[in-house]
Every structure is written in C-alpha cells, then in structure tokens.
Design a protein around this motif. Sequence first.
Motif, PDB file in Angstrom:
ATOM      1  N   UNK A 162       1.928  23.526   7.213  1.00 15.14           N
ATOM      2  CA  UNK A 162       1.995  24.583   6.398  1.00 15.14           C
ATOM      3  C   UNK A 162       1.214  26.077   6.813  1.00 15.14           C
ATOM      4  N   UNK A 163       1.555  27.163   6.837  1.00 16.86           N
ATOM      5  CA  UNK A 163       1.373  27.833   7.073  1.00 16.86           C
ATOM      6  C   UNK A 163       0.934  29.174   5.951  1.00 16.86           C
ATOM      7  N   UNK A 164       0.199  29.442   5.224  1.00 14.03           N
ATOM      8  CA  UNK A 164      -0.212  30.493   3.704  1.00 14.03           C
ATOM      9  C   UNK A 164      -0.130  31.297   4.398  1.00 14.03           C
ATOM     10  N   UNK A 165      -0.197  32.353   5.776  1.00  9.62           N
ATOM     11  CA  UNK A 165      -0.394  33.297   5.659  1.00  9.62           C
ATOM     12  C   UNK A 165       0.703  33.578   7.439  1.00  9.62           C
ATOM     13  N   UNK A 166       2.003  33.577   7.352  1.00 12.29           N
ATOM     14  CA  UNK A 166       3.185  32.081   8.252  1.00 12.29           C
ATOM     15  C   UNK A 166       3.439  33.853   9.087  1.00 12.29           C
ATOM     16  N   UNK A 167       2.979  34.919   8.868  1.00  9.91           N
ATOM     17  CA  UNK A 167       4.002  36.388   9.097  1.00  9.91           C
ATOM     18  C   UNK A 167       5.315  36.077  10.110  1.00  9.91           C
ATOM     19  N   UNK A 168       5.802  35.913  11.547  1.00  8.42           N
ATOM     20  CA  UNK A 168       6.513  35.870  11.912  1.00  8.42           C
ATOM     21  C   UNK A 168       7.008  34.373  11.758  1.00  8.42           C
ATOM     22  N   UNK A 169       6.156  33.276  11.615  1.00  9.16           N
ATOM     23  CA  UNK A 169       6.284  32.018  11.717  1.00  9.16           C
ATOM     24  C   UNK A 169       6.513  32.075  12.568  1.00  9.16           C
TER      25      UNK A 169
END
Length: 461
Positions: A162-169
């Motif tokens: 999980x990335x809660x502020x994923x930007x460009x992934x």
Amino acid sequence: METTEYSQVVGKALDKLRGPLDIQDAQQLLLAVIFLRCVSDIPAGGASGDRPQWRQLAELGSSLAGDHELTWALKQALDAWTSSYLDGGRPMSESIPDHLVAGPLLREVLGLVDRADRLVELYEECLERFSNNKKGGNYFTPRHLVRLLVEMLAPRQGEQVFDPACGSGGFLVESARYVQEHGGSSAAVGLVGRDINPRARQVAWMNLTARGLEADLGSRPVNSLWADDTPAGAFDVVFVNPPFNLKLARDDLRYDSRWRYGEPPRSNANFAWIQHVVSKLTTRGRAAMLLPDGATFTSGAAAGIRRGLVADDLVSAVVALPAGLFPHTSISASAWIFSREKPAERRGQVLFVDARKQGNLVGRGRRTLSEGAIESIADTYRSWYAESYQDRPGWCRSATVEEIAAQEFNLQAVRYVGAPAEAPAPQSAEQRVAELTRELYGHFADAARLETEIRDILGEL
C-alpha cells in the motif's frame, strides 16, 4: 538504445512541446503518447471496438490527414483507455488542448515516439526526468529513493502493498519488479495506492498499465489521510513519501482512532502520516517512510508520539539521508522503517544509519544515491535483521530503547552513530563546497524546526 539516447528522445520531444505548452501539460502529453505506444498490443477490454491503435495514429501523423482529425484520433484513443480501465478517472484528453498540439508539433512527437524502442525504459526516463522538475515534480519520488526503500523492506509474493500518497506509482511498480526479480510472480502481489492529485493518479495508472500491472487506485482521487477508505491492519508492506510539514487543518480528525500515540499537532501533519501508516499494518507488517529531518527531534506533541512508537517497539531503523535528494525542496530527509514483528534478538532496539555523506553531486545543490550507496544501506539493514550485524562507528549503531530514552527520544542518527573510527581523507575543493552546502541545509532544517516548535507552543496556549 542506451539511457543517454532515451534522455535525448525525451528532451527533444519536450523541446517541441514546451513552447506552446507549460511544462506540466507538455509532460502529461508526452507520457500519454508513450503510454499509447506501450499498450498498443494490449487488448482493448471494455473499450469501444473502433479505438484507434498506435499504428493508425502513427500513420495519421505521417499522412496528409487534417490536424483536427489527428488530434481527435489521439484523444479518442486516450479516453477509450481511461473510461475502460481507470475507475473514476477524468478523461486524459482534458489535458490536451486542441489548438496547441495540432499540426506539425503533434506529428513530430508521434514520429519520435514511433521510432523509439524499449518503450517501458523510455516511459521510465520520462518519469525520472519529470521527478527532477521543480514545478510539478513533487509527486514523482526520485527512483533512487524508491529503490532504497523497496530494497530495505523486500516485498514478497502474496503480500499486500500500500502507498497512501502514491504519486506516479513508483513504489508499487518497484515492489512488483522486486518480487519478480527474486523469483516470484508480480501478478501475485496486491498493489493498492491512493492520491489526491488527479493528474498524479492518472500517471500512476499509466505507469502500472504500461508494465502490465494491475492495482487498486480507488474510485476517485482522495487524500487518504483526511478521507481514509482503506481498512486498518490490512497491509503487509506500506511505502509512502508524504507531503512534508503540511498543516493538519481538519477539526473532524481531532479524535481519530488512528491517533493511538497521541493527537498530532495541527501545525504539522508529519506525525499524523506516521500514525496513519502504522494503523494500516498487519500483525506482521512493515513500513518505510520518507520524512523531513525535523521529525526526528521536534518537541511538543510530536515528541510524545515518538516516545510511544519507540516504547511500543515499532521503530526498526532511522536512516539519515544526504541533503538535496528532492528537486522540489532543500529540506534534508530521513528514512524511517517500522515493523510489527522484529526478530527476537532485535526487540527493544533501533538501528541508526548515518548516510548523509553517501550522495553523489549531480547538479547545483542536487544529489542522488548511487547503486553502491543503496546496497550499502540496504545490506546494513538486512544484516541487522540477521546475526551478522556489527556496529560501525560513523556509519551505523543499534541503540536500545533505554539509550534512546536517555536522549529524550530524539531519533537523529548522529546522536547514536558517533564519529568514524579513522579520520577522513583530505577533501578536495569540490568536496569541501559540498560539505559546506550540506551544513547550510542543516541550518535551514534547524530554522524550520524552531519555527515548527514555536508554532506548536503558540497553538497549545
């Protein structure tokens, strides 16, 4: 095609676009065009049967077709993809102004991309270049930092990431790559990301899709800190590069259940992000975050939260990083590692690594971590989890909770690592300038810390 050639293709395309378009629109258009070339062989799925294929677009670009016909075909292809595959996504065509990209400009860009090979690498070069752009580059975490954190946490097949502020992934893509590189299936990793920026979320979707990866990016753009729509305790691995030092300006978050270690100061959301991340971990979960250096020593409510995290044995490591790693801020940062299941021999301890001198100068005030530096930091952390670890003065030290308590739960690595065993070799003039620049950034960080503390004190009166 070598990396320098990819860079030349990207640079030439952007030079064509930057006259009539601002830098963010130029970047978005170039990414969209490369994306369409990347997915040209992927079935259209739910998209309409007349979705233009890349070959049709390329042929239109080299033909005598009218400008409006070419632009319309490009927009139709982009919108067919977003409407079929990106839930709640705004049509990509909205970022492509009709009157600015029609004609020779668009034809030249299509031709450049059509002649390129190894398209995923070209797309990656775009993202890397855009991460170095101070305007609009803040949602592209530099790849060397992404690689560092992924190497440290080592995601495994079957885990939920999980990335809660994923930007460009970037963290999601790199996690899948890491699993595949180590013998697993990238398709067997659950990838979940959230971001408040519609443009960033769209880029993340393109970044994943171009590599044949699927991820849950939510039904709409969302600030996961304010509008949390993912379950607690659901993720094995969490990565995040949250926005630094923003205000937590939401009254309805004052009594949030995530604030187990104390209500974060409203003047700064860093410790809200920390507790948000920790709340998402499974009983065996681990997390990696990039945070400004001030988070290691800020007083007031933040100090109380740090105390609780350390006392609960959730903090595994703090790595002090070189200044100048981010294009959009001069703030020095640290990497924080959290774990809910430390090995028995490491319970009640925190690893500190002082990597401030590991950055390679790549421009005025800008640094990057080399592959060697990434491996040195990651190997140190991995060895700390094993029985092969040894303290190295000036580089790393495993400190006990009692030692950290004696330092009033200050987590600055330099307080624990100490000085190197041997004096360093004489510095060149360039190295001395770089060292003085680092010291100056340190003073900037101290000033920011003092301002934060004063605001905290005033806010508590």
